[in-house]
Enzyme design. Structure first.
Site, mmCIF file in Angstrom:
data_model
loop_
_atom_site.group_PDB
_atom_site.id
_atom_site.type_symbol
_atom_site.label_atom_id
_atom_site.label_comp_id
_atom_site.label_asym_id
_atom_site.label_seq_id
_atom_site.Cartn_x
_atom_site.Cartn_y
_atom_site.Cartn_z
ATOM 1 N N GLN A 1 0.978 -1.047 -0.058
ATOM 2 C CA GLN A 1 -0.155 0.026 0.033
ATOM 3 C C GLN A 1 0.801 1.351 0.058
ATOM 4 O O GLN A 1 0.277 2.493 -0.037
ATOM 5 C CB GLN A 1 -1.160 0.150 1.216
ATOM 6 C CG GLN A 1 -1.840 -1.197 1.222
ATOM 7 C CD GLN A 1 -3.009 -1.200 0.124
ATOM 8 O OE1 GLN A 1 -3.044 -0.108 -0.370
ATOM 9 N NE2 GLN A 1 -3.518 -2.126 -0.413
ATOM 10 N N CYS B 1 -9.019 -9.129 4.073
ATOM 11 C CA CYS B 1 -7.998 -9.914 4.261
ATOM 12 C C CYS B 1 -7.231 -9.459 5.446
ATOM 13 O O CYS B 1 -6.053 -9.802 5.704
ATOM 14 C CB CYS B 1 -7.048 -10.210 2.985
ATOM 15 S SG CYS B 1 -7.886 -10.895 1.543
#
Lengths: 135, 407
Positions: free
Chosen positions: B202, B365
């Site tokens: 990310q 997740c």
């Protein structure tokens, strides 16, 4: 598109939470997760001596479609045995895949035929009930 | 350099797509970012002018394919701070990269050793370590998460000990957007001789990095989240660390010599790239790194944070909306998670879709983090440089409609 999916009957079924709760003395419990979204349904049933569902209660941690499905299933499950529940499942499968119209509240799930990714939300309560019936 | 969001959007063909007859507002960049024309063109060029296997042939196309593949490695190395190309390993993705390291470090782990992760990790940075711990008889230790969705580095003192062999953490949370205090983690690790792996999935889409300066040992990223193709990821490891790791998968290319009774292995990075590599995706990722390296990231950071502020300013007007993560702009990247009291995240995302707004909903997740906050999931809005105020306003409109529909 979501207006059709979340039509008034679906929202009403989800809010009604028909059959939600716990049984004092369940004879069987089934629990199923959807690993993709984390939703979970727990079904508690009390079977009569004839193998038919005498009482049913469920706990849903899921979306509105899952809640609505649990309500619709609960309304028709009592009095049925495993074969009868399998018949209901086949009816719902037909509704959400577009091969049949379904009866009563099941028909409200027809827009799922355009939302394949959400069909598991509807079938999760059926899977949990099948697990309970399988003992 | 200056930043022109309209001009940037023009580089992304997919942003002209209509969804349900409406303009696309793509706010699911944390799952997969979109791909600029420069990347598409690079992949098409490889496939149409240089498609051949790399490191195998002597013909012209094979030479061209090898040059493109190794050129992509150099582009990635430059993006990560000018590290040596030998420290760049192409993998099938972020998950594959973490599994490679977990497998490699596993050879030296023993019963009683400890691996430190956190409650906010993506499953890809939990499961490989859990599997390793089971194999080695090691123990996973979990750094807690603060109420505002950050890894609580004040717990390092109690979680990290002489038994710690690895600390594996997200550089930026895929749920809350919180950025890790890397210096604190590295200091704690160095004090006990533990290795540090950062999951940069990310972080990498938001500008070039200097991974060596971070002080960590391994850094992983995913191509498809960084404007590149699917099926490609990067493991960066310090040469001294990669040299210690045994091979992960066996096959062609990764060997020194194969005899009936004895096999030697190639040095890094080839030792970790068994079989024909994903050449086209690697070329695409190299192009993505070149493309990112050419942008003005100071200006983009201001632009992205301005959009986050616009979103945060709008959320209080939505009944029952709760933020899961940092409340402000400090120490965060443009990933914002929220819940609506009366609406399940999947229903929220479905209604947003009817406004042309693409977001991710669910547990992301990151089920231990959902358990930490005792929620089933969140709705996540994750930004990229090509997002604009219209995207945020469409999301806010959709959120209000979701609340109204289920009121």
């Amino acid at each position: 598109m979501s207006q059709a999916l979340y039509q008034d009957r679906i929202v009403a079924l989800a809010k009604a939470k028909l059959g939600a709760g716990k049984l004092a003395n369940p004879t069987a419990i089934g629990e199923r997760d959807n690993p993709l979204c984390g939703d979970r349904v727990r079904m508690e049933i009390a079977l009569g001596p004839d193998g038919r569902i005498a009482e049913l209660a469920h706990k849903v941690r899921g979306c509105a479609l899952c809640e609505a499905s649990a309500s619709a299933l609960s309304a028709r499950a009592v009095g049925r045995d495993a074969a009868g529940i399998a018949t209901l499942r086949a009816e719902m499968d037909g509704v959400i895949t577009g091969t049949s119209d379904g009866e009563g509240d099941f028909a409200a799930f027809a827009p799922l035929r355009d939302h394949k990714s959400r069909r598991d939300c509807v079938t999760l309560p059926f899977e949990a009930l099948r697990a309970a019936l399988a003992g | 350099m200056s930043f022109d969001v309209a001009a940037l959007r023009g580089q992304f063909p997919i942003l002209g797509t209509l969804v349900h007859g409406l303009p696309l507002h793509y706010l699911d960049n944390g799952a997969s970012a979109q791909t600029p024309r420069a990347v598409i063109d690079a992949v098409v060029s490889y496939e149409t002018t240089a498609r051949a296997n790399a490191h195998r042939g002597v013909h012209a196309l094979a030479e061209a394919a090898t040059d493109l593949y190794e050129g992509a490695r150099a582009d990635v190395a430059a993006f990560l701070g000018g590290v040596p190309v030998e420290e760049i390993v192409f993998t099938g993705g972020c998950t594959a990269a973490i599994n490679l390291v977990a497998h490699g470090l596993g050879a030296s782990l023993k019963a009683g050793d400890e691996i430190v992760v956190s409650e906010l990790e993506h499953h890809s940075n939990i499961v490989p370590w859990h599997m390793l711990a089971e194999r080695a008889g090691a123990t996973l230790r979990w750094l807690p998460v603060t109420d505002d969705g950050r890894i609580d580095v004040t717990a390092l003192g109690t979680m990290v000990s002489a038994r710690t062999r690895v600390i594996a953490l997200a550089h930026v949370s895929n749920v809350t957007g919180a950025v890790l205090d890397v210096a604190a983690v590295v200091a704690a690790a160095k004090a006990v001789g533990a290795k540090v792996l950062l999951d940069g999935a990310q972080r990498a889409p938001h500008g070039p990095l200097d991974v060596a300066a971070l002080g960590v040992d391994f850094y992983v990223l995913a191509g498809h989240k960084a404007y590149g193709p699917n099926g490609i990821g990067i493991l960066w490891g310090r040469a001294t660390e990669l040299d210690r790791l045994p091979p992960f998968m066996g096959g062609g290319s990764m060997i020194g010599r194969v005899e009936k009774g004895r096999i030697t292995y190639a040095p890094s990075p080839r030792r970790f790239e068994a079989g024909t590599p994903p050449i086209g995706p690697a070329v695409g990722l190299g192009a993505a790194c070149r493309w990112m390296s050419g942008l003005d990231w100071d200006a983009i950071h201001d632009h992205e944070m301005g959009l986050v502020q616009r979103l945060l300013d709008g959320l209080p007007d939505i009944p029952g909306c709760r933020l899961v993560g940092p409340a402000g702009l400090q120490g965060r990247f443009p990933v914002v998670s929220l819940t609506l009291d009366s609406v399940h995240p999947h229903d929220t995302a479905q209604i947003l879709d009817s406004f042309g707004v693409a977001v991710r909903a669910g547990h992301h997740c990151a089920q231990p983090l959902m358990d930490r906050f005792d929620i089933a999931g969140t709705t996540r809005i994750s930004l990229a440089p090509y997002n604009d105020s219209g995207d945020i306003d469409a999301a806010l409109l959709g959120l209000r409609e979701a609340v109204r529909r289920f009121a």
